[in-house]
Design a protein around this motif. Structure first.
Motif, short mmCIF file in Angstrom:
data_model
loop_
_atom_site.label_atom_id
_atom_site.label_comp_id
_atom_site.label_asym_id
_atom_site.label_seq_id
_atom_site.Cartn_x
_atom_site.Cartn_y
_atom_site.Cartn_z
N GLY A 101 4.19 6.04 -12.84
CA GLY A 101 3.47 6.60 -11.70
C GLY A 101 2.98 8.02 -11.92
O GLY A 101 2.29 8.56 -11.09
N VAL A 102 3.35 8.64 -13.05
CA VAL A 102 2.90 10.01 -13.32
C VAL A 102 1.87 10.02 -14.43
O VAL A 102 0.70 10.32 -14.24
N ASN A 103 2.32 9.65 -15.65
CA ASN A 103 1.42 9.69 -16.81
C ASN A 103 0.58 8.42 -16.93
O ASN A 103 -0.48 8.44 -17.52
N SER A 104 1.05 7.32 -16.40
CA SER A 104 0.39 6.04 -16.62
C SER A 104 -0.25 5.48 -15.37
O SER A 104 -0.62 4.32 -15.33
N GLY A 105 -0.37 6.27 -14.30
CA GLY A 105 -0.90 5.75 -13.05
C GLY A 105 0.13 4.84 -12.41
O GLY A 105 1.33 5.01 -12.58
N ASN A 106 -0.34 3.87 -11.66
CA ASN A 106 0.55 2.90 -11.03
C ASN A 106 0.40 1.56 -11.74
O ASN A 106 -0.56 0.82 -11.50
N PRO A 107 1.35 1.22 -12.64
CA PRO A 107 1.23 -0.02 -13.42
C PRO A 107 1.18 -1.26 -12.54
O PRO A 107 0.45 -2.22 -12.85
N SER A 108 1.95 -1.29 -11.46
CA SER A 108 1.95 -2.47 -10.60
C SER A 108 0.59 -2.65 -9.92
O SER A 108 0.08 -3.77 -9.80
N GLU A 109 0.02 -1.54 -9.47
CA GLU A 109 -1.30 -1.62 -8.84
C GLU A 109 -2.34 -2.09 -9.85
O GLU A 109 -3.23 -2.90 -9.53
N ASN A 110 -2.25 -1.58 -11.06
CA ASN A 110 -3.15 -2.01 -12.14
C ASN A 110 -2.98 -3.50 -12.41
O ASN A 110 -3.96 -4.24 -12.59
N ALA A 111 -1.73 -3.97 -12.44
CA ALA A 111 -1.46 -5.38 -12.70
C ALA A 111 -2.04 -6.26 -11.59
O ALA A 111 -2.57 -7.34 -11.85
N ARG A 112 -1.95 -5.79 -10.34
CA ARG A 112 -2.51 -6.57 -9.24
C ARG A 112 -4.02 -6.70 -9.37
O ARG A 112 -4.60 -7.76 -9.12
#
Length: 334
Positions: A106-117
């Motif tokens: 959630g800091v360096n990589s954004g929100n991975p779960s949101e990206n996955a959705r």
């Protein structure tokens, strides 16, 4: 020695009849010279139409196969493009998830779960592609989209993984649901379990293509993307460390699944190659039969031109005789 003479009326009728016959020959020869084909097919074939009929029937059949080849080529090409989008999306998401598993989520990589959705919606859209209203990955159920929307699939998987204590347990529960015939196949997949009928591309060639949205390779990809989309979901209740571990597991799963997706695309590529080869053979056969038919019905241009010149000469001579006959008078004779 007796001499036979014709009356004026009889001679007029004879000249008219001859003129009509010559004009008909002139029109026929002009048509043959311009089209390159004989006008009287019956005379050329001596009444035997079997060979010509066989050629024309074969050409009609090949024309039908040409349509089938075009349809099959377009269908497989679209399937190849859709799977390419699925593979590229899965590969890119896998790398992002692996990067997220090694850093502060959630800091360096954004929100991975949101990206996955977001990527899950893109993957499902590609797998729900259709050609002229005909679904590509639904088997014989070509009128239906094989997969639900991303939120629906996430909701189904959420009910399965909710309350699992560790990321490994969540992955195991999701994997069991995707593998269970009463799970994904019954609740999420709305296509048919029957493959499309083989494409008939010639009298002897059939091509089968069985790639459906419930293929194990595709289900494995959907499994990893869906679980990654649930990484930050309250139903799992994972802390940042567990989320990072879950992203690592799903990222590895997506990367290791690439070979299986490649295998699916290779199968489609093999079918595409066969379609191309069969189409080339059909075109060569059609060209050969068209040449044989044209040779059978072709009018010799040199012979036709010579005959046309002769008819023109006879017609001009007839006109000259007619004009002279019309000028005959008893006064002139006396």
């Amino acid at each position: 020695m007796k001499s036979t003479s014709l009356g004026d009326l009889a001679q007029s009728f004879m000249l008219q009849r001859r003129s009509v016959a010559l004009r008909q020959d002139l029109n026929r020869l002009n048509d043959e010279l311009s089209s390159g084909k004989v006008s009287d097919v019956r005379q050329v074939l001596a009444g035997n139409h079997n060979y010509l009929t066989g050629l024309e029937r074969s050409l009609e059949v090949l024309e039908g196969y040409s349509v089938a080849n075009t349809e099959a080529a377009y269908l497989t090409a679209t399937m190849q493009e859709s799977l390419a989008r699925v593979q590229d999306t899965g590969s890119a998401l896998g790398i992002d998830l692996l990067l997220a598993s090694g850093g502060s989520v959630g800091v360096n990589s954004g929100n991975p779960s949101e990206n996955a959705r977001a990527q899950l919606d893109s993957i499902i859209s590609a797998l729900n592609d259709d050609v002229a209203g005909r679904s590509l990955f639904a088997g014989t159920a070509t009128n239906d989209a094989p997969l639900p929307d991303g939120e629906t699939l996430i909701g189904l998987v959420r009910a399965v993984v909710a309350g699992q204590p560790t990321p490994e347990d969540a992955m195991t529960a999701a994997a069991n649901w995707f593998a269970d015939p009463a799970g994904f196949d019954a609740l999420a997949y709305s296509g048919s379990n029957t493959a499309l009928a083989p494409f008939s591309l010639s009298d002897t060639e059939r091509v089968s293509l069985d790639v459906r949205a419930n293929d194990d390779a595709i289900k494995d990809l959907l499994l990893n993307v869906t679980v990654a989309a649930l990484g930050d979901d309250a139903a799992l209740g994972f802390d940042v460390k567990d989320q990072a571990e879950l992203f690592g597991l799903t990222g590895i799963g997506l990367q290791s699944n690439q070979d299986r997706i490649t295998s699916l695309r290779a199968n489609i590529g093999f079918v595409e190659e066969r379609i191309e080869l069969i189409s080339a053979r059909n075109e060569a056969e059609e060209t050969s039969m068209t040449f044989a038919r044209n040779s059978l019905l072709a009018a010799d241009p040199f012979e036709t031109a010579t005959e046309l010149e002769s008819v023109q000469f006879h017609l001009q001579s007839l006109y000259s005789v007619t004009v002279r006959s019309s000028q005959l008078r008893l006064v002139n004779f006396l």
